[in-house]
Enzyme design. Structure first.
Site, short mmCIF file in Angstrom:
data_model
loop_
_atom_site.label_atom_id
_atom_site.label_comp_id
_atom_site.label_asym_id
_atom_site.label_seq_id
_atom_site.Cartn_x
_atom_site.Cartn_y
_atom_site.Cartn_z
N HIS A 186 3.00 28.49 48.35
CA HIS A 186 3.66 27.75 47.14
C HIS A 186 4.63 28.06 46.50
O HIS A 186 5.86 27.32 46.24
CB HIS A 186 2.47 27.74 45.95
CG HIS A 186 2.90 26.49 45.05
ND1 HIS A 186 3.70 26.76 43.81
CD2 HIS A 186 2.52 25.27 44.49
CE1 HIS A 186 3.96 25.76 43.12
NE2 HIS A 186 3.05 24.79 43.46
N GLY A 187 5.01 29.30 46.00
CA GLY A 187 6.23 30.02 45.69
C GLY A 187 6.39 29.98 44.08
O GLY A 187 6.98 31.13 43.73
N ASP A 188 6.02 29.13 43.37
CA ASP A 188 5.97 29.15 41.97
C ASP A 188 4.77 28.44 41.25
O ASP A 188 4.75 27.73 40.33
CB ASP A 188 7.19 28.28 41.48
CG ASP A 188 7.65 28.48 40.18
OD1 ASP A 188 7.54 29.31 39.73
OD2 ASP A 188 8.15 27.41 39.60
N LEU A 189 3.62 29.16 41.57
CA LEU A 189 2.40 28.62 41.01
C LEU A 189 1.97 29.41 39.67
O LEU A 189 1.68 30.37 40.09
CB LEU A 189 1.25 28.70 42.13
CG LEU A 189 -0.05 27.86 41.82
CD1 LEU A 189 0.38 26.34 41.44
CD2 LEU A 189 -1.04 27.99 42.78
N ASN A 235 2.30 24.54 36.40
CA ASN A 235 2.35 24.01 37.54
C ASN A 235 1.23 23.65 38.24
O ASN A 235 0.83 23.40 39.38
CB ASN A 235 3.32 24.60 38.48
CG ASN A 235 4.98 24.56 38.34
OD1 ASN A 235 5.03 23.67 37.62
ND2 ASN A 235 5.60 25.39 39.06
#
Length: 310
Positions: free
Chosen positions: A190-193, A197
């Site tokens: 995901h990278g930015d959880l 978010n």
């Protein structure tokens, strides 16, 4: 109802000519999509750092969200692809997409997000979502390694201009290449959880939103849950020290996601030092000194780097 571009999005025109051109096109782009997809705007639009979100209903009266992303944001380029791959399992369901125009039609998620959840509970929710989202990666996705290798070169070029203890910078520069060389599994990352978010759907199930999808090591993921909501770790209701709070979150997240503690810790060190470096790079590009907010952010990054290792 006509869509008015939020002031918070309009005021970011100084981010560069590509951004300004996209911002100028946005009203027409939004109107075209509403007409073509037979949508009706129902509320004032929302916005993120690089996107506009319009609450709408579709032709059948179902609540949806029309999201239009900045076409210069490289990290969200394959958002539609990742959402389609997840198929609503652990993430918001994608109804329709036009990748060329960075337009997504999504199920409407009424919320809440995880902002008010106890931090350990929130970490357990996010850890469970990671288990659902970490499925075999698609070949179209850029790799975590391709981003991190470039970011590490930028970090090394900063030299001693980075106001972070030199041992942490050297540690990040040493750990990073080993982590990307020894990939422990290529899954959709995901990278930015983090807390904001994750939203509840109409049935109360938690769903991830706003991915910055990549293919790579699942242990890359935990850092955003540490650098968000840090204020509460030193506030009047804090339990223990900031260090204890960060470690509590880290262990709760790693356990819930089924990650290897040592590898996840190494990735937190690399990502937090890289984040500190980006603040310095932003100031350099703008030809100015670090702002008070940037200095405070770097202090946070150092605190996280230290806490997960002590």
């Amino acid at each position: 109802m006509p869509v008015t571009i939020p002031q918070g999005l309009s005021s970011q025109g100084g981010r560069g000519p590509d951004w300004a051109r996209w911002r100028d096109r946005l009203p027409r782009l939004c109107a075209d999509l509403l007409a073509e997809w037979r949508l009706r705007a129902t509320e004032e639009p929302l916005h993120g750092r690089c996107s506009l979100l319009v609450p709408v209903t579709d032709a059948d009266g179902a609540p949806r969200a029309l999201k239009i992303g900045f076409d210069g944001d490289e990290e969200s380029r394959h958002e539609a692809l990742a959402l389609q791959h997840w198929g609503g399992r652990g993430a918001v369901r994608l109804v329709r997409a036009d990748p060329r125009r960075r337009a997504l039609l999504l199920d409407w998620l009424p919320g809440p997000d995880l902002a008010d959840a106890w931090d350990v509970e929130a970490c357990e929710v996010v850890g469970d979502l990671h288990r659902q989202l970490h499925i075999p990666a698609l070949p179209q996705l850029a790799s975590v390694a391709s981003y991190v290798e470039r970011w590490l070169r930028d970090l090394e070029e900063l030299g001693r201009d980075l106001p972070v203890p030199r041992r942490y910078v050297e540690q990040a520069l040493a750990l990073g290449p080993d982590l990307v060389a020894d990939d422990s599994g290529s899954v959709v990352v995901h990278g930015d959880l983090h807390y904001a978010n994750v939203l509840a759907d109409a049935s109360g199930q938690w769903r991830a939103i706003d991915p910055k999808p990549m293919a790579g090591d699942p242990h890359y993921e935990p850092a955003p849950m540490l650098w968000n909501r840090m204020d509460e770790l030193s506030g009047p209701l804090a339990v223990g020290s900031v260090r204890e709070g960060l470690r509590r979150r880290f262990h709760a997240l790693v356990d819930a996601a089924g990650l290897d503690e040592a590898r996840a810790r190494d990735w937190v060190v690399v990502r937090t030092v890289l984040n500190a470096g980006w603040s310095v790079q932003d100031a350099r590009r703008a030809g100015r000194r670090l702002t008070a907010d940037e200095q405070e952010w770097i202090t946070r990054c150092v605190a996280i780097t230290k806490a997960v290792q002590d």
